[in-house]
Design a protein around this motif. Structure first.
Motif, PDB file in Angstrom:
ATOM      1  N   LEU A 240      20.403  -2.649  12.785  1.00 54.89           N
ATOM      2  CA  LEU A 240      19.397  -3.044  13.781  1.00 54.89           C
ATOM      3  C   LEU A 240      18.049  -2.380  13.491  1.00 54.89           C
ATOM      4  O   LEU A 240      16.991  -3.000  13.663  1.00 54.89           O
ATOM      5  N   ALA A 241      18.084  -1.124  13.055  1.00 54.63           N
ATOM      6  CA  ALA A 241      16.842  -0.437  12.701  1.00 54.63           C
ATOM      7  C   ALA A 241      16.160  -1.119  11.518  1.00 54.63           C
ATOM      8  O   ALA A 241      14.924  -1.283  11.494  1.00 54.63           O
ATOM      9  N   VAL A 242      16.947  -1.539  10.523  1.00 59.15           N
ATOM     10  CA  VAL A 242      16.396  -2.262   9.377  1.00 59.15           C
ATOM     11  C   VAL A 242      15.802  -3.591   9.832  1.00 59.15           C
ATOM     12  O   VAL A 242      14.714  -3.996   9.370  1.00 59.15           O
TER      13      VAL A 242
ATOM     14  N   ALA B 271      11.926  -4.266   9.201  1.00 63.50           N
ATOM     15  CA  ALA B 271      11.541  -5.355   8.304  1.00 63.50           C
ATOM     16  C   ALA B 271      10.658  -6.367   9.018  1.00 63.50           C
ATOM     17  O   ALA B 271       9.705  -6.909   8.438  1.00 63.50           O
ATOM     18  N   TRP B 272      10.967  -6.652  10.266  1.00 63.35           N
ATOM     19  CA  TRP B 272      10.152  -7.584  11.054  1.00 63.35           C
ATOM     20  C   TRP B 272       8.714  -7.079  11.181  1.00 63.35           C
ATOM     21  O   TRP B 272       7.761  -7.857  11.115  1.00 63.35           O
ATOM     22  N   LEU B 273       8.556  -5.755  11.339  1.00 62.86           N
ATOM     23  CA  LEU B 273       7.232  -5.178  11.565  1.00 62.86           C
ATOM     24  C   LEU B 273       6.485  -4.859  10.277  1.00 62.86           C
ATOM     25  O   LEU B 273       5.248  -4.950  10.237  1.00 62.86           O
ATOM     26  N   LEU B 274       7.195  -4.497   9.207  1.00 62.62           N
ATOM     27  CA  LEU B 274       6.548  -3.902   8.043  1.00 62.62           C
ATOM     28  C   LEU B 274       6.540  -4.773   6.796  1.00 62.62           C
ATOM     29  O   LEU B 274       5.754  -4.524   5.889  1.00 62.62           O
ATOM     30  N   VAL B 275       7.420  -5.749   6.725  1.00 66.08           N
ATOM     31  CA  VAL B 275       7.470  -6.610   5.539  1.00 66.08           C
ATOM     32  C   VAL B 275       6.817  -7.943   5.872  1.00 66.08           C
ATOM     33  O   VAL B 275       7.273  -8.670   6.763  1.00 66.08           O
ATOM     34  N   GLY B 276       5.738  -8.249   5.183  1.00 65.92           N
ATOM     35  CA  GLY B 276       4.993  -9.463   5.480  1.00 65.92           C
ATOM     36  C   GLY B 276       5.749 -10.724   5.106  1.00 65.92           C
ATOM     37  O   GLY B 276       6.578 -10.735   4.191  1.00 65.92           O
ATOM     38  N   ALA B 277       5.459 -11.796   5.826  1.00 63.84           N
ATOM     39  CA  ALA B 277       6.100 -13.085   5.547  1.00 63.84           C
ATOM     40  C   ALA B 277       5.627 -13.627   4.199  1.00 63.84           C
ATOM     41  O   ALA B 277       4.451 -13.538   3.854  1.00 63.84           O
ATOM     42  N   ASP B 278       6.553 -14.166   3.412  1.00 61.13           N
ATOM     43  CA  ASP B 278       6.224 -14.750   2.124  1.00 61.13           C
ATOM     44  C   ASP B 278       6.119 -16.264   2.268  1.00 61.13           C
ATOM     45  O   ASP B 278       6.483 -16.834   3.299  1.00 61.13           O
ATOM     46  N   ARG B 279       5.645 -16.906   1.251  1.00 64.14           N
ATOM     47  CA  ARG B 279       5.507 -18.353   1.252  1.00 64.14           C
ATOM     48  C   ARG B 279       6.728 -18.984   0.597  1.00 64.14           C
ATOM     49  O   ARG B 279       6.980 -18.772  -0.589  1.00 64.14           O
ATOM     50  N   PRO B 280       7.517 -19.765   1.337  1.00 63.75           N
ATOM     51  CA  PRO B 280       8.710 -20.391   0.752  1.00 63.75           C
ATOM     52  C   PRO B 280       8.345 -21.311  -0.396  1.00 63.75           C
ATOM     53  O   PRO B 280       7.291 -21.962  -0.384  1.00 63.75           O
ATOM     54  N   ARG B 281       9.220 -21.380  -1.375  1.00 56.47           N
ATOM     55  CA  ARG B 281       9.004 -22.275  -2.502  1.00 56.47           C
ATOM     56  C   ARG B 281       9.095 -23.729  -2.075  1.00 56.47           C
ATOM     57  O   ARG B 281       8.446 -24.609  -2.615  1.00 56.47           O
TER      58      ARG B 281
ATOM     59  N   THR C  23       0.813  -1.206   0.000  1.00 49.57           N
ATOM     60  CA  THR C  23       0.000   0.000   0.000  1.00 49.57           C
ATOM     61  C   THR C  23       0.849   1.261   0.000  1.00 49.57           C
ATOM     62  O   THR C  23       0.359   2.329  -0.316  1.00 49.57           O
ATOM     63  N   GLY C  24       2.103   1.177   0.347  1.00 48.04           N
ATOM     64  CA  GLY C  24       2.960   2.356   0.381  1.00 48.04           C
ATOM     65  C   GLY C  24       4.392   2.002   0.067  1.00 48.04           C
ATOM     66  O   GLY C  24       4.712   0.888  -0.339  1.00 48.04           O
ATOM     67  N   TRP C  25       5.262   2.986   0.281  1.00 49.98           N
ATOM     68  CA  TRP C  25       6.661   2.851  -0.086  1.00 49.98           C
ATOM     69  C   TRP C  25       7.577   2.626   1.112  1.00 49.98           C
ATOM     70  O   TRP C  25       8.797   2.558   0.934  1.00 49.98           O
ATOM     71  N   ILE C  26       7.021   2.512   2.305  1.00 47.31           N
ATOM     72  CA  ILE C  26       7.861   2.328   3.491  1.00 47.31           C
ATOM     73  C   ILE C  26       8.663   1.024   3.423  1.00 47.31           C
ATOM     74  O   ILE C  26       9.862   1.016   3.729  1.00 47.31           O
ATOM     75  N   PRO C  27       8.043  -0.111   3.025  1.00 49.49           N
ATOM     76  CA  PRO C  27       8.855  -1.333   2.895  1.00 49.49           C
ATOM     77  C   PRO C  27      10.022  -1.169   1.926  1.00 49.49           C
ATOM     78  O   PRO C  27      11.114  -1.700   2.162  1.00 49.49           O
TER      79      PRO C  27
END
Length: 426
Positions: free
Chosen positions: A180-182, A186-196, A11-15
Motif C-alpha cells: 500500500l505504501a508503494v 508511486a501515485w504521487l512520485l512517478v509521473g504518468a507515461d504515454r502509452p504506446r 531529478t532524484g532517486w526516490i522513484p
C-alpha cells in the motif's frame, strides 16, 4: 511522457526506491513462505499437494503471465498497469493472511501471482525509462540487482523471524502495508507515461500463458501436461509469425541470449533458496528463526556486490562472478549432517552472495540493451519470465536428486555452464 513528468521523476532517486521496493516484494513473496510451510501445513491441515500448491500457485501464475503483463504496460501505460498490479498484490496478500482454508490460501497465492506479473515488468520498464543515460542506469540496475538477489535471502530471514514470533499469517500480513505504501508513493512520485497504443495480442497471451503453466506443472506432476505445454508453446510461435502486433516480436531476438542465461540462473537461484532452508532445518535441526538469521550475511553480500557491479565495467566481470558463485555452491554441496554455521555455511554463502550480485545486475542490463524504448515493458516481462520459468523448470529437475548436497552440486555445474556461455556476450 511529458516534459514536466520527466523532470519530476528523474531529478532524484526516490522513484527508484519506490519501484525497487515493489520488486523486492515480488521476490520476497517467492521465498518468504518456504520456512513457514510447516506451520502453514499444521494450521490449515494442508496435504502434500496443498503444501506444494502454496508455493506453485504463485510461481506458476506469476511466471506464465509476465509476458502479457509487460506488453500490457507498453500498450496501456506502464504507470497505470503498475498501479493496478501493486493494488492487486496488496489485496491478495491480505486475503492470504486471513485465509480460513487451504483452498482460499491457494487462490490468494494465485491472485498474488497475477498482481506480481503486472507490477514486476512495468516496474523495471519504468526504471529503464526514468534513468536512460548510461551512468544513472548503471546505478539503478545495481540497486535493482541488489533487491532482486537479496529478496530471496531476506524472504528466508523474515519468514524465520515472523513465523517464530507471530505465526505463519504474519508472512503475508507484512506485505500488505508495504504494498500500500508503494501504491501511494508511486501515485504521487512517478509521473504518468504515454502509452504506446495498439492492442494486446490476446491469442498469443492465452497460448503462451497456458503453455507455460502446463509445461512447468507437468514437469513436476502428470507428464502428459508437459507435452501439452510444449504443443501450446509451439502454437504460440506459429501465431507470433502471423500476428499483426505480436506479443513477442522478432526484434526482441537481440536479447535472446541474456534471457536464456537468466533462465538458467533462475534455476540456480530458486534451487538455492529452496534447498538451503530445508538442509538447515532437516539436517542441522535449525529452528525457523535460526534458519532465517543465517541468511543475513548472504543478503548483505548480495546487496554490496550488486551495488559495486552497477558502478564497474568490463567484459570479464560476469564470467568471473559466475565462477565465484559456482565455487560457493560446490563448497556448500558438502552439506555435512553435523555441520556448523561458521565452518560449513558462512564461507560458501559469502561466495554465493558475491556471484549472485554480479550475475543479476549484469544479466538484467544485458537483457535491456539494444531494445526500443517502446518495448521496455516487454523487456521487463521477458527477463522476469525467463528467470521465473527457468527457476520452476529447474526446481522440478533438482527435486529428482537424492539430497540437498547433490542439488547444490548440480547448481554449481549449471553455473559453470552459464559462465562459459556468457563469455561471448559479457
Amino acid at each position: 511522457m511529458t516534459r514536466t513528468a520527466t523532470q519530476r521523476t528523474t531529478t532524484g532517486w526516490i522513484p527508484l526506491a519506490v519501484l525497487a521496493t515493489a520488486q523486492f516484494l515480488v521476490v520476497l513473496s517467492t521465498s518468504i513462505v518456504n520456512v513457514a510451510l510447516p506451520q502453514i501445513r499444521a494450521g490449515l491441515d494442508l496435504s502434500d499437494a496443498g503444501q506444494a500448491w502454496t508455493v506453485n500457485a504463485y510461481v506458476l501464475v506469476f511466471g506464465a503471465l509476465l509476458l502479457p503483463g509487460g506488453r500490457a504496460g507498453d500498450v496501456y501505460g506502464l504507470r497505470r498497469v503498475f498501479l493496478l498490479g501493486i493494488g492487486q498484490f496488496a489485496l491478495s496478500s491480505l486475503g492470504a493472511a486471513l485465509a480460513p482454508t487451504a483452498i482460499v490460501l491457494i487462490v490468494c497465492r494465485a491472485a498474488q501471482g497475477i498482481g506480481a506479473a503486472l507490477l514486476a515488468p512495468t516496474a523495471l520498464a519504468l526504471v529503464l525509462t526514468l534513468y536512460p543515460d548510461r551512468e544513472r542506469r548503471g546505478i539503478a540496475l545495481g540497486v535493482w540487482g541488489a533487491v532482486s538477489g537479496a529478496g530471496g535471502a531476506a524472504g528466508v530471514l523474515l519468514s524465520g523471524l515472523l513465523t517464530s514470533l507471530y505465526g505463519w499469517r504474519a508472512v503475508f500480513v507484512v506485505m500488505v502495508p508495504l504494498a500500500l505504501a508503494v501504491l501511494v508513493a508511486a501515485w504521487l512520485l512517478v509521473g504518468a507515461d504515454r502509452p504506446r497504443g495498439g492492442s494486446l495480442d490476446a491469442a498469443g497471451a492465452v497460448t503462451v500463458t497456458a503453455g507455460l503453466v502446463a509445461l512447468t506443472y507437468g514437469l513436476s506432476g502428470p507428464w502428459p501436461l508437459a507435452l501439452i505445454g510444449l504443443a501450446l508453446l509451439g502454437l504460440f510461435v506459429m501465431l507470433q509469425r502471423r500476428a499483426a502486433d505480436p506479443l513477442l516480436p522478432t526484434r526482441m531476438s537481440v536479447v535472446a541470449v541474456p534471457n536464456v542465461l537468466m533462465a538458467l540462473l533462475g534455476a540456480v537461484w530458486l534451487g538455492l533458496f529452496y534447498f538451503l532452508p530445508l538442509y538447515q532445518q532437516r539436517a542441522l535441526g535449525y529452528s525457523p528463526l535460526e534458519a532465517g538469521l543465517t541468511q543475513l550475511p548472504l543478503a548483505v553480500v548480495i546487496t554490496l556486490s550488486s551495488w559495486v557491479t552497477g558502478k564497474v565495467s568490463g567484459r570479464h566481470v560476469l564470467p568471473v562472478g559466475l565462477l565465484v558463485l559456482a565455487a560457493g555452491l560446490a563448497w556448500l554441496s558438502r552439506t555435512p549432517a553435523d555441520g556448523t554455521f561458521l565452518i560449513d555455511l558462512l564461507g560458501p554463502t559469502l561466495l554465493i552472495g558475491i556471484g549472485l550480485g554480479v550475475a543479476f545486475v549484469r544479466l538484467t542490463a544485458m537483457s535491456s540493451a539494444g531494445i526500443q524504448a517502446t518495448d521496455n515493458g516487454l523487456a521487463g516481462g521477458l527477463v522476469n519470465a525467463t528467470r521465473q520459468i527457468g527457476g520452476a523448470i529447474g526446481l522440478s529437475f533438482l527435486n529428482l536428486l537424492p539430497s540437498s548436497g547433490a542439488a547444490f552440486l548440480a547448481c554449481a555445474a549449471l553455473t559453470v555452464l552459464i559462465s562459459a556461455l556468457s563469455t561471448r556476450k559479457a
